[in-house]
Design a protein around this motif. Sequence first.
Motif, short mmCIF file in Angstrom:
data_model
loop_
_atom_site.label_atom_id
_atom_site.label_comp_id
_atom_site.label_asym_id
_atom_site.label_seq_id
_atom_site.Cartn_x
_atom_site.Cartn_y
_atom_site.Cartn_z
N ALA A 282 -11.91 5.90 -3.99
CA ALA A 282 -10.97 5.95 -5.10
C ALA A 282 -11.03 4.66 -5.91
O ALA A 282 -11.29 3.58 -5.37
CB ALA A 282 -9.54 6.17 -4.58
N LEU A 283 -10.74 4.78 -7.23
CA LEU A 283 -10.74 3.65 -8.14
C LEU A 283 -9.56 3.75 -9.10
O LEU A 283 -9.12 4.86 -9.45
CB LEU A 283 -12.03 3.61 -8.97
CG LEU A 283 -13.36 3.42 -8.22
CD1 LEU A 283 -14.52 3.66 -9.17
CD2 LEU A 283 -13.44 2.03 -7.61
N ALA A 284 -9.05 2.60 -9.53
CA ALA A 284 -8.03 2.54 -10.58
C ALA A 284 -8.12 1.18 -11.27
O ALA A 284 -8.48 0.18 -10.63
CB ALA A 284 -6.63 2.77 -10.01
N VAL A 285 -7.78 1.15 -12.55
CA VAL A 285 -7.79 -0.09 -13.32
C VAL A 285 -6.35 -0.44 -13.68
O VAL A 285 -5.59 0.42 -14.13
CB VAL A 285 -8.63 0.06 -14.59
CG1 VAL A 285 -8.59 -1.24 -15.41
CG2 VAL A 285 -10.07 0.41 -14.23
N LEU A 286 -5.97 -1.71 -13.45
CA LEU A 286 -4.60 -2.15 -13.73
C LEU A 286 -4.63 -3.54 -14.34
O LEU A 286 -5.61 -4.28 -14.18
CB LEU A 286 -3.76 -2.13 -12.46
CG LEU A 286 -4.23 -2.93 -11.25
CD1 LEU A 286 -3.04 -3.34 -10.41
CD2 LEU A 286 -5.16 -2.07 -10.38
N PRO A 287 -3.55 -3.90 -15.05
CA PRO A 287 -3.53 -5.24 -15.66
C PRO A 287 -3.43 -6.33 -14.61
O PRO A 287 -2.69 -6.20 -13.62
CB PRO A 287 -2.30 -5.19 -16.55
CG PRO A 287 -1.44 -4.12 -15.97
CD PRO A 287 -2.37 -3.12 -15.40
N GLY B 153 -10.26 1.97 -3.11
CA GLY B 153 -9.79 2.41 -1.80
C GLY B 153 -10.86 3.21 -1.11
O GLY B 153 -11.70 3.85 -1.77
N GLY B 154 -10.84 3.20 0.22
CA GLY B 154 -11.89 3.89 0.94
C GLY B 154 -11.45 4.43 2.28
O GLY B 154 -10.27 4.42 2.63
N TYR B 155 -12.42 4.90 3.03
CA TYR B 155 -12.16 5.49 4.34
C TYR B 155 -11.72 4.46 5.37
O TYR B 155 -11.26 4.83 6.45
CB TYR B 155 -13.40 6.25 4.83
CG TYR B 155 -13.56 7.60 4.18
CD1 TYR B 155 -12.97 8.73 4.73
CD2 TYR B 155 -14.28 7.74 3.00
CE1 TYR B 155 -13.11 9.97 4.13
CE2 TYR B 155 -14.42 8.97 2.40
CZ TYR B 155 -13.83 10.09 2.96
OH TYR B 155 -13.96 11.31 2.36
N PHE C 221 -7.55 8.42 -0.56
CA PHE C 221 -8.25 9.46 -1.31
C PHE C 221 -8.11 9.32 -2.82
O PHE C 221 -8.92 9.84 -3.57
CB PHE C 221 -7.74 10.85 -0.88
CG PHE C 221 -8.29 11.32 0.44
CD1 PHE C 221 -9.26 10.61 1.11
CD2 PHE C 221 -7.83 12.50 1.00
CE1 PHE C 221 -9.77 11.04 2.32
CE2 PHE C 221 -8.34 12.94 2.22
CZ PHE C 221 -9.31 12.22 2.87
N SER C 222 -7.05 8.64 -3.28
CA SER C 222 -6.85 8.55 -4.72
C SER C 222 -5.99 7.34 -5.05
O SER C 222 -5.15 6.93 -4.24
CB SER C 222 -6.18 9.83 -5.24
OG SER C 222 -6.12 9.84 -6.64
N LEU C 223 -6.21 6.76 -6.23
CA LEU C 223 -5.43 5.64 -6.73
C LEU C 223 -5.08 5.89 -8.19
O LEU C 223 -5.93 6.34 -8.97
CB LEU C 223 -6.22 4.33 -6.64
CG LEU C 223 -6.54 3.76 -5.25
CD1 LEU C 223 -7.54 2.62 -5.37
CD2 LEU C 223 -5.27 3.28 -4.56
N VAL C 224 -3.83 5.61 -8.57
CA VAL C 224 -3.41 5.67 -9.98
C VAL C 224 -2.40 4.56 -10.21
O VAL C 224 -1.91 3.93 -9.26
CB VAL C 224 -2.79 7.02 -10.37
CG1 VAL C 224 -3.78 8.16 -10.18
CG2 VAL C 224 -1.51 7.29 -9.60
N THR C 225 -2.06 4.32 -11.47
CA THR C 225 -1.01 3.36 -11.79
C THR C 225 0.21 4.09 -12.35
O THR C 225 0.10 5.18 -12.91
CB THR C 225 -1.49 2.33 -12.82
OG1 THR C 225 -1.89 3.00 -14.01
CG2 THR C 225 -2.64 1.53 -12.27
N SER C 226 1.38 3.49 -12.15
CA SER C 226 2.63 3.99 -12.74
C SER C 226 3.42 2.77 -13.21
O SER C 226 2.93 1.64 -13.14
CB SER C 226 3.40 4.82 -11.71
OG SER C 226 4.57 5.36 -12.28
N ARG C 227 4.64 3.02 -13.67
CA ARG C 227 5.44 1.91 -14.19
C ARG C 227 6.89 2.10 -13.79
O ARG C 227 7.45 3.20 -13.88
CB ARG C 227 5.32 1.84 -15.71
CG ARG C 227 6.00 0.62 -16.33
CD ARG C 227 5.68 0.46 -17.81
NE ARG C 227 6.02 1.63 -18.59
CZ ARG C 227 5.14 2.43 -19.22
NH1 ARG C 227 3.85 2.16 -19.14
NH2 ARG C 227 5.54 3.47 -19.92
N PHE C 228 7.52 1.02 -13.32
CA PHE C 228 8.93 1.02 -13.00
C PHE C 228 9.75 0.77 -14.27
O PHE C 228 9.23 0.25 -15.26
CB PHE C 228 9.24 -0.05 -11.96
CG PHE C 228 9.00 0.39 -10.53
CD1 PHE C 228 8.63 1.69 -10.23
CD2 PHE C 228 9.16 -0.50 -9.48
CE1 PHE C 228 8.43 2.09 -8.92
CE2 PHE C 228 8.97 -0.12 -8.17
CZ PHE C 228 8.59 1.18 -7.89
#
Length: 755
Positions: free
Chosen positions: A329-334, A345-347, A374-381
């Motif tokens: 899994a991959l995600a881009v964040l500031p 992320g990985g096994y 298995f997965s990565l994403v970004t969100s915001r509080f």
Amino acid sequence: MTTSAQPGPDGAVRAHRRVAEVLAGLAARSVDVPPHPYVRRYLTEHAARGGVLDDEHVPGHFLPWETSGSVRGQLGMPISEDPSRLRLAAWACIEAFLGDVGVESRHVSLAVMCRAFGAPMPAGARRVEPMWVRMSVAGNVLLSGEHPVWAMTPVPLPDGRLLLATASRASTVTMVDPATGNRVGDPFAGHRGSVRALAALPGDVSLLATGGDDGTVRLWDPTTGTQTGQMRDGHDGPVLALAVVPAPGGTTLLASSGADRTVRLWDPDSLREVIPPIASGWVRALAAVPVSDGVSWLAAAGTDELVRLWDLTGAAREPLVGHTEVTRALAVLPGPSGRPVLASGGYDGAILRWDPEAGRQVGEPLLGSGGPVFSLVTSRFPDGRTILVSAHADGLVRLWDPVTGGQAGEPVLAHVRPVRTMTSLPVADGRVLVATASWAARVWDPAVPQRSSADASGRCDLMAVVPLDGDLVVAMVRGADVDLWDVGDGSRELRASFRHGSRVRAIATLTIPGLGTVLATGDDDGEVRLWSAASGEPVLARVGPHPNGVLALTGVPAGDRTLLAVACGRTVYLWDPETGEAAGSLGEHPHAVCAVAAVPVPDGRTLLAAASGRVVYLWDPVAGTRVGELAGHDDHVNALTVTQSADGTALLVSVADDRTLRRWDPSTGTQAGEPSTGHKGQVCAVTSATAPGGPLVASASYDGNVRFWDPRTGQGDLVVVLGGPLSHVAMAAGADRAVLAVCGPAGVVVLAVRR
């Protein structure tokens, strides 16, 4: 639908409220008489528009008659746990799974959910009544079906709406309104085989890109569902991942990876590749990473323990080294300095943060306990903080503060099976919701505390219902522990408990002269122990150890004694439980024996049925000889039980991964009637009892349903919809009722059954 509303929004709200109150009064007149079709279709909609969609204005006994199928959308997703509408929230948890089940089944299912939520119970008498429920209830269901969801992506439309595109093993793409859970338009059809990857392309005209097992990457108009293009010279094998890549000059490219071990970069306008294919290995995730001077690199995960990087000419950059197992899994964040950070992320269960240009890690690894990521994403509080959201193999979703490296909230049990895909959903009010999917897709707000998991006291692997002292006791197995409970209406009291040396895999009840009812339990070490069902104290000798872990147990009458049959590997071992001495073994089966049952036949013998692969083998346990085979299932047989036919003779019942229940005459080796169908998932467990009013069979499935059957006809009798996969079921009859216990990854339900 039209209503006579007063002019202006306030007048319209008041008008809908008055209509809802009148319709609610009509619905409340009788518990058992169907309401008028208009009431069934529009009561909840009027209540929602009138601001009175709550438990007071929508009677509980009305909900099973409700036909709009959109209560969860009218409540607004994600659904808040407002005390004034707990019963409606309970209904919303199962609404998407109800399908075409009847009103009685809906009534029982709602009662079970109300018990789980602590909500007011719906009025009316029920043949099946929840006694005790401890379940993790994950609501906000956007989509459910017979296949796992493999990909999701948000799709902004030109009119400002946001839809969610979903893809599964089916060859179509389904569009869903994440605010209501309603499907939008017809599925997009065109691929040959499963669709595994999705990406929304930005621009004045919205486009959705899809990648499928047919090796093609296709473009669609998400507002009409028409295909607008197909990339030339597709992959030689399934497309595994897609990513939108910003390019110099304000243009947009589309990256794809395939089972042909290449990554390709496409121009969605010309539908052609802009560089030669990149030899990449097996890539499961792609991400565009902004670097200096407005340029992007392409990151890839899934080949090995490396995160690989290329610039937009296809030139490889220094890979990122740090994971110890395959990345997923991959995600881009500031980042804190304003430079983007790449998370992987990985096994190995670790989440690493990277400065991709510098080629080094940022901070310490983020370590959870949920196994593979298995997965990565970004969100915001709401306070503006960006958070990193990770989905794991154990069904949990974890929230991380990428600046401090600490967890940003309690883990959420999003699904009871591995989370296969996840995406962010930026909505109009500024929140960034998260959609997760396994076999169902759900939406939730990371900033709002969730119902995270089942009460630990409700988690259970196996169950047995034990007739004892004129009443029924429920045995619950969790790991190596076995607890015996006296279960009442909404409560339970611990009677006794005992512990094995390793995980318990099988449980059965025996009646032994002088000892009464005895529980037999078998574990991973191949040892079987015998316990008093009344006190939980050990009785008689331990049996074993066997060369393999115990898979199934049953008692077998053999003349003047009862033998204990123990299935281990491909062999069934017979023991005299009173002496602890071996009494023989029953052959080498072609596959592991996963279920056994004692079957009386008209000549006075009791045969032993053993399920191995797709076949059930019949044995004479006294002679030690095989006397028959029952072949008919199209997939692995999982469980067996014995009940009565219409003439009072024994029937053997089997269930299997082919989603059927089959009845057999053990004396002739033939099927009794046609297979019983209805489950939409693998049927993993079956049980039976002679309840007041006649014999009864119940089956449990990964589709989240318990189905009751009349074994004399094979016809389905009632369905209890629980909304999560089930693994074990047990039932026994008392003087005035039967008690059924069912468990699965989401928890435990104990039901009283009256015919």
